[in-house]
Enzyme design. Sequence first.
Site, PDB file in Angstrom:
ATOM      1  N   GLY A  35      70.704  24.018 -15.732  1.00 36.35           N
ATOM      2  CA  GLY A  35      70.827  25.083 -14.724  1.00 36.35           C
ATOM      3  C   GLY A  35      70.459  26.448 -15.258  1.00 36.35           C
ATOM      4  O   GLY A  35      69.977  27.308 -14.511  1.00 36.35           O
TER       5      GLY A  35
ATOM      6  N   GLY B  95      75.506  22.037 -21.818  1.00 37.22           N
ATOM      7  CA  GLY B  95      76.584  22.141 -20.819  1.00 37.22           C
ATOM      8  C   GLY B  95      76.886  23.583 -20.487  1.00 37.22           C
ATOM      9  O   GLY B  95      77.634  24.254 -21.198  1.00 37.22           O
ATOM     10  N   GLY B  96      76.274  24.098 -19.433  1.00 38.67           N
ATOM     11  CA  GLY B  96      76.595  25.466 -18.991  1.00 38.67           C
ATOM     12  C   GLY B  96      75.950  26.535 -19.831  1.00 38.67           C
ATOM     13  O   GLY B  96      76.399  27.678 -19.876  1.00 38.67           O
TER      14      GLY B  96
ATOM     15  N   LYS C 299      64.379  16.024 -20.193  1.00 42.72           N
ATOM     16  CA  LYS C 299      65.434  15.003 -20.265  1.00 42.72           C
ATOM     17  C   LYS C 299      65.820  14.570 -18.852  1.00 42.72           C
ATOM     18  O   LYS C 299      65.918  15.409 -17.959  1.00 42.72           O
ATOM     19  CB  LYS C 299      66.663  15.586 -20.980  1.00 42.72           C
ATOM     20  CG  LYS C 299      67.851  14.627 -21.051  1.00 42.72           C
ATOM     21  CD  LYS C 299      69.048  15.248 -21.768  1.00 42.72           C
ATOM     22  CE  LYS C 299      70.273  14.354 -21.653  1.00 42.72           C
ATOM     23  NZ  LYS C 299      70.798  14.292 -20.276  1.00 42.72           N
TER      24      LYS C 299
ATOM     25  N   LYS D 177      80.146  25.400 -20.087  1.00 47.41           N
ATOM     26  CA  LYS D 177      81.007  25.102 -18.924  1.00 47.41           C
ATOM     27  C   LYS D 177      81.987  23.952 -19.172  1.00 47.41           C
ATOM     28  O   LYS D 177      82.824  23.650 -18.325  1.00 47.41           O
ATOM     29  CB  LYS D 177      80.134  24.740 -17.727  1.00 47.41           C
ATOM     30  CG  LYS D 177      79.440  23.389 -17.871  1.00 47.41           C
ATOM     31  CD  LYS D 177      78.499  23.073 -16.723  1.00 47.41           C
ATOM     32  CE  LYS D 177      77.901  21.688 -16.882  1.00 47.41           C
ATOM     33  NZ  LYS D 177      76.877  21.369 -15.901  1.00 47.41           N
TER      34      LYS D 177
ATOM     35  N   ASP E  67      68.696  13.297 -16.357  1.00 47.06           N
ATOM     36  CA  ASP E  67      70.127  13.524 -16.374  1.00 47.06           C
ATOM     37  C   ASP E  67      70.877  12.202 -16.410  1.00 47.06           C
ATOM     38  O   ASP E  67      70.291  11.127 -16.217  1.00 47.06           O
ATOM     39  CB  ASP E  67      70.583  14.389 -15.194  1.00 47.06           C
ATOM     40  CG  ASP E  67      71.559  15.456 -15.700  1.00 47.06           C
ATOM     41  OD1 ASP E  67      71.659  16.513 -15.074  1.00 47.06           O
ATOM     42  OD2 ASP E  67      72.198  15.220 -16.735  1.00 47.06           O
ATOM     43  N   GLU E  68      72.192  12.330 -16.631  1.00 43.34           N
ATOM     44  CA  GLU E  68      72.984  11.113 -16.902  1.00 43.34           C
ATOM     45  C   GLU E  68      72.998  10.143 -15.726  1.00 43.34           C
ATOM     46  O   GLU E  68      73.199   8.948 -15.927  1.00 43.34           O
ATOM     47  CB  GLU E  68      74.435  11.497 -17.265  1.00 43.34           C
ATOM     48  CG  GLU E  68      75.241  12.129 -16.163  1.00 43.34           C
ATOM     49  CD  GLU E  68      75.017  13.620 -16.044  1.00 43.34           C
ATOM     50  OE1 GLU E  68      74.227  14.174 -16.798  1.00 43.34           O
ATOM     51  OE2 GLU E  68      75.641  14.220 -15.157  1.00 43.34           O
TER      52      GLU E  68
ATOM     53  N   HIS F 129      73.848   9.940 -24.203  1.00 42.89           N
ATOM     54  CA  HIS F 129      74.586  10.819 -23.292  1.00 42.89           C
ATOM     55  C   HIS F 129      76.009  10.274 -23.204  1.00 42.89           C
ATOM     56  O   HIS F 129      76.181   9.059 -23.159  1.00 42.89           O
ATOM     57  CB  HIS F 129      73.911  10.836 -21.921  1.00 42.89           C
ATOM     58  CG  HIS F 129      74.286  12.035 -21.118  1.00 42.89           C
ATOM     59  ND1 HIS F 129      75.561  12.235 -20.664  1.00 42.89           N
ATOM     60  CD2 HIS F 129      73.586  13.121 -20.730  1.00 42.89           C
ATOM     61  CE1 HIS F 129      75.622  13.368 -20.004  1.00 42.89           C
ATOM     62  NE2 HIS F 129      74.438  13.934 -20.034  1.00 42.89           N
TER      63      HIS F 129
ATOM     64  N   GLN G 121      70.263  22.038 -25.229  1.00 47.70           N
ATOM     65  CA  GLN G 121      69.853  21.571 -23.903  1.00 47.70           C
ATOM     66  C   GLN G 121      70.286  22.587 -22.858  1.00 47.70           C
ATOM     67  O   GLN G 121      71.466  22.970 -22.812  1.00 47.70           O
ATOM     68  CB  GLN G 121      70.505  20.220 -23.580  1.00 47.70           C
ATOM     69  CG  GLN G 121      70.039  19.488 -22.337  1.00 47.70           C
ATOM     70  CD  GLN G 121      70.215  20.210 -20.998  1.00 47.70           C
ATOM     71  OE1 GLN G 121      69.199  20.502 -20.330  1.00 47.70           O
ATOM     72  NE2 GLN G 121      71.422  20.547 -20.606  1.00 47.70           N
TER      73      GLN G 121
ATOM     74  N   LYS H 284      66.727  19.571 -13.048  1.00 43.06           N
ATOM     75  CA  LYS H 284      67.790  19.801 -12.055  1.00 43.06           C
ATOM     76  C   LYS H 284      67.138  20.177 -10.726  1.00 43.06           C
ATOM     77  O   LYS H 284      66.079  20.808 -10.733  1.00 43.06           O
ATOM     78  CB  LYS H 284      68.699  20.960 -12.502  1.00 43.06           C
ATOM     79  CG  LYS H 284      69.385  20.744 -13.835  1.00 43.06           C
ATOM     80  CD  LYS H 284      70.630  19.910 -13.735  1.00 43.06           C
ATOM     81  CE  LYS H 284      71.314  19.812 -15.077  1.00 43.06           C
ATOM     82  NZ  LYS H 284      72.477  18.959 -15.077  1.00 43.06           N
TER      83      LYS H 284
HETATM   84  C1  CAP Z   1      74.131  19.891 -18.533  1.00 50.15           C
HETATM   85  C2  CAP Z   1      74.257  18.451 -18.124  1.00 50.15           C
HETATM   86  C3  CAP Z   1      74.772  17.571 -19.230  1.00 50.15           C
HETATM   87  C4  CAP Z   1      76.035  18.058 -19.864  1.00 50.15           C
HETATM   88  C5  CAP Z   1      76.792  16.873 -20.449  1.00 50.15           C
HETATM   89  C6  CAP Z   1      75.148  18.307 -16.893  1.00 50.15           C
HETATM   90  O1  CAP Z   1      73.548  20.571 -17.475  1.00 50.15           O
HETATM   91  O2  CAP Z   1      73.000  17.925 -17.764  1.00 50.15           O
HETATM   92  O3  CAP Z   1      74.964  16.294 -18.641  1.00 50.15           O
HETATM   93  O4  CAP Z   1      75.706  18.939 -20.901  1.00 50.15           O
HETATM   94  O5  CAP Z   1      77.924  17.352 -21.129  1.00 50.15           O
HETATM   95  O6  CAP Z   1      74.826  17.452 -16.076  1.00 50.15           O
HETATM   96  O7  CAP Z   1      76.156  19.010 -16.851  1.00 50.15           O
HETATM   97  P1  CAP Z   1      73.561  22.183 -17.508  1.00 50.15           P
HETATM   98  P2  CAP Z   1      77.982  17.212 -22.718  1.00 50.15           P
HETATM   99  O8  CAP Z   1      72.699  22.624 -18.668  1.00 50.15           O
HETATM  100  O9  CAP Z   1      72.957  22.589 -16.178  1.00 50.15           O
HETATM  101  O10 CAP Z   1      74.979  22.606 -17.638  1.00 50.15           O
HETATM  102  O11 CAP Z   1      76.700  17.809 -23.208  1.00 50.15           O
HETATM  103  O12 CAP Z   1      79.201  17.989 -23.091  1.00 50.15           O
HETATM  104  O13 CAP Z   1      78.092  15.758 -23.002  1.00 50.15           O
HETATM  105 MG    MG Z   2      73.756  16.074 -17.131  1.00 47.02          MG
END
Ligand code: CAP
Ligand code: MG
Length: 432
Positions: free
Chosen positions: A380, A356-357, A177, A311, A179-180, A270, A377, A151
């Site tokens: 932030g 996620g959060g 990892k 989150k 990110d998406e 993802h 995972q 991040k």
């Molecule tokens: C988490 C994350 C993931 C989410 C995806 C984001 O970052 O990289 O993409 O977890 O949601 O971009 O939000 P943080 P899920 O650790 O900084 O929150 O895992 O529910 O598919």
């Molecule tokens: Mg992400």
Amino acid sequence: MAGYEDFIDLGYKPDSHDVIASFRVKVPKWSTPKRAWGAVAAESSVGTWSPMKSLNYKNVKAVAAKVFEAKGEWIRIAYPEEHFEPGNMSQILASIAGNVFGMKAVDALRLEDIEFTKKIVKSFRGPQFGKQGIRKMFKAPKRPLMLSVAKPKVGLTTAQHVEVGRQIWEGGLDLLKDDENLSNQSFNPFERRVRESLKVRDRIENRTGEKKSYLINITGPNIQEMEKRAKFIKAQGGEYAMIDIITTGWAAVSSVREICQDLGLALHAHRAMHGAMTRVPTHGFSMECVASCARLLGVDQLHIGTANIGKLVGSAADVIELEDEITAEHNDENLKLHCLEQEWFGIKPVFPVSSGGLHPLLVDKVMNRLGTDIMLQIGGGIHGHPSGSYAGARAMREAVEAYMDGVDLAVAAKKCKELKEALDYWGRKGTR
Ligand code: CAP
Ligand code: MG
């Protein structure tokens, strides 16, 4: 068959050759429940708005769906498995989860679960490695595997991205990892990012003796480009490809899974954009359906949520059900959540990823709900640590090790300054 209501047979008992779907139907005031239910079965199988003589053809009736159960807002529909092309998820969903969501014949429609027959299940490969295969890759048989997304998720230069990787691997995490939404942007081009990151990974792996890896996002403009990126990862010594399964689509997931089979790459799924379909409990395509389709198509790892600790939405009950859906050999029916039974006929379990959060002081809450046979995972919650990414990773590793040793986090924080800092900074409250 005359109209929609001819697609209802509440006396029908489905057999092992019927695919079953569980729908929640909001009936329009101007209509009747039977007309709405029948419309869902008709439009998701062979029918349309107008009656036709040809609906009476034996061969058409043989592949027509029928509503066989109705309880309150919930109905169950049986689809003869011959209706579907084995192994073709796009066609299966174009029937069961296609036009029906936009019909005026219903005010809202939610597909909660699908129970696939043995013939349909066996027409998919499922995961190449699966949870057990991934565990074998890492010398960590019991504890959660730990990963961190670099991040800010997009914008870092390659050098800055690689430095984040260095810090989280040095700090004790297993995987970096992408990110998406990081793919092949001008400021962090794919090939340079892969080459530079894996070079650092090799160095740290050799020095620490711990397996380190990298979930590299190959989500690309087309399957040819995704294949090229997967081959590049293999050539550079990587172990994983990652794709955004919703934005790339079911056929892309299937193609990438085949490419990964040939290359011996594990596939991380993802699910960005899933919320557009899964979030509203009265309308859309549930995450339970996303998860079962992803398992059949053969992803090795899948994000399932934090059981309401982080989150993003997703109740504890829903996420625990998801974990069961992608890891059990057989899923029992969950009447409360309207989830159906499913036998997996040997399709390997998928590694659940909780993300996620999260930050280091929340991982024990997640493990209390989801157990330790998961991946954790934190993005932030590591890179936002007051002392930076290395400290954040240390804090996460210490928090997980403490949990595995049955040591309270507050006690562990006394021996790890990075965890103490994290505790002082974030406390124990969840995130939004
Ligand atoms: C988490 C994350 C993931 C989410 C995806 C984001 O970052 O990289 O993409 O977890 O949601 O971009 O939000 P943080 P899920 O650790 O900084 O929150 O895992 O529910 O598919
Ligand atoms: Mg992400």
